[in-house]
Design a protein around this motif. Structure first.
Motif, short mmCIF file in Angstrom:
data_model
loop_
_atom_site.label_atom_id
_atom_site.label_comp_id
_atom_site.label_asym_id
_atom_site.label_seq_id
_atom_site.Cartn_x
_atom_site.Cartn_y
_atom_site.Cartn_z
N ILE A 130 18.04 -16.64 -17.86
CA ILE A 130 17.46 -16.90 -16.54
C ILE A 130 16.27 -17.80 -16.80
O ILE A 130 15.36 -17.46 -17.57
N GLY A 135 17.34 -18.60 -10.34
CA GLY A 135 17.78 -17.53 -11.24
C GLY A 135 16.91 -16.28 -11.09
O GLY A 135 17.42 -15.16 -11.03
N CYS A 181 12.41 -10.12 -13.27
CA CYS A 181 13.64 -10.09 -14.08
C CYS A 181 13.76 -8.77 -14.84
O CYS A 181 14.86 -8.22 -14.98
#
Ligand SMILES: CC(C)(COP(=O)(O)OP(=O)(O)OC[C@H]1O[C@@H](n2cnc3c(N)ncnc32)[C@H](O)[C@@H]1OP(=O)(O)O)[C@@H](O)C(=O)NCCC(=O)NCCSC(=O)C[C@H](O)C(=O)O
Ligand SMILES: [Mg+2]
Length: 300
Positions: A130, A135, A181
């Motif tokens: 990512i 993303g 993330c």
């Protein structure tokens, strides 16, 4: 995570990028203590050497033993001139997995996995970089897209560049996006590896960035040079005090359960069930790194 139920658990404290057009780097990586080796056909290989790099890598992977390291190949993007041929060349090799660069949606990851399967790579696990704003925004759907996805690998340079973040030592401008993330990876039980530290000479800054990766919740950190491996593995390996604490929690909780209780008290502190999960994770990682002979590290 519990060692008794996680037989397939792999430590991913360090992930060494090895540009595939350099035979001496591939050779060197055989004897190094990288939990993961990412043989790179993408960003670190110039367009003029892509085809040569692919052929060299295939040859090396057929004929070399990389010890306990997890062997991952980063292919070029599917819509690039090299992506499909990369996948065709590596799909049937004896490697552990494939890293797809710059994944921006669950659908893109699904299509990349389908291309791997079409080339007879159904048995391969996958990882995803990512490294873009899209993303990060879609990290959750990327993590949910496939049970074959084991790991997210952050591409912090591309991400910082797209975001126009000025990367300082404490990476203040990136922390929100790294944590988004990590959140997505934890929600879907995936490993997540931080991007590399790029200053090769400044080992103090390298150590700091490895500890920061650990404290943010990463499982590991990417490295771009062998000299960084010791610092990375050291920061991400549980130490004496953690191990003593973890063992104490596990035995206190076992005692509590046999006494019909769900919590325990150690040194006047309440130990709740979630701390048993932490303790199991610490012991699991400690056991695995000792099994592979990487438990005794020399740094203070
Ligand atoms: C940065 C380098 C170009 C430096 O290489 P070099 O000048 O050869 O370093 P040394 O002479 O100090 O090397 C000492 C020995 O170590 C070997 N070596 C060096 N680098 C590697 C490596 N990456 N893997 C394996 N072995 C390595 C040398 O051969 C020497 O060995 P010996 O002679 O036996 O002692 C170089 O390190 C390099 O190219 N690193 C990788 C760069 C890279 O991969 N970049 C892309 C990945 S990062 C990324 O893509 C993140 C993401 O996508 C994002 O967007 O952020
Ligand atoms: Mg990148």
């Amino acid at each position: 995570m519990n060692c008794k139920t996680q037989e397939n658990f792999r430590p991913r404290r360090s992930a060494l990028y090895v540009p595939a057009h350099h035979e001496q780097y591939i050779t060197k990586s055989r004897g190094l203590s990288a939990d993961v080796i990412i043989f790179d056909l993408q960003e670190s290989v110039p367009p003029s050497r892509k085809v040569e790099a692919r052929a060299l890598l295939v040859e090396q992977l057929k004929n070399s033993d990389f010890g306990y390291s997890e062997r991952i190949v980063r292919v070029n993007k599917l819509d690039s001139p090299w992506g499909k041929a990369d996948i065709a060349a590596i799909a049937e090799l004896d490697i552990d997995g494939v890293l797809f660069p710059d994944i921006e949606s669950g659908e893109e990851l699904t299509l990349a996995i389908a291309a791997l399967d079409n080339a007879n790579g159904e048995n391969k696990l996958v990882m995803a970089n990512i490294e873009s704003p899209l993303g990060v925004l879609r990290a959750e759907e990327i993590c949910a897209a496939s049970p074959r996805l084991t790991t997210i690998v952050m591409g912090t340079t591309d991400l910082a560049n797209s975001l126009r973040v000025n990367v300082t030592l404490d990476r203040q401008g990136l922390l929100t996006y790294l944590s988004m993330c990590i959140l997505a990876a934890r929600a879907h039980n995936k490993s997540i590896i931080d991007g590399p530290h790029f200053n090769l000479k400044d080992v103090v800054a390298c150590e700091y960035s490895c500890r920061q990766a650990r404290d943010l919740g990463f499982d590991g950190k990417a490295v771009i040079h062998p000299v960084q491996l010791t610092y990375t593995n050291d920061a991400l390996t549980p130490k004496g005090e953690d191990i003593r604490k973890a063992k104490g929690i596990i035995s206190a909780m076992e005692q509590a359960k046999s006494d019909g209780q769900s919590v325990a008290v150690i040194d006047d502190r309440l130990i709740e069930p979630c701390l048993e999960q932490w303790a199991n994770r610490v012991i699991c990682l400690y056991t695995k790194v000792n099994e592979i002979g990487q438990g005794e590290l020399t740094l203070g």
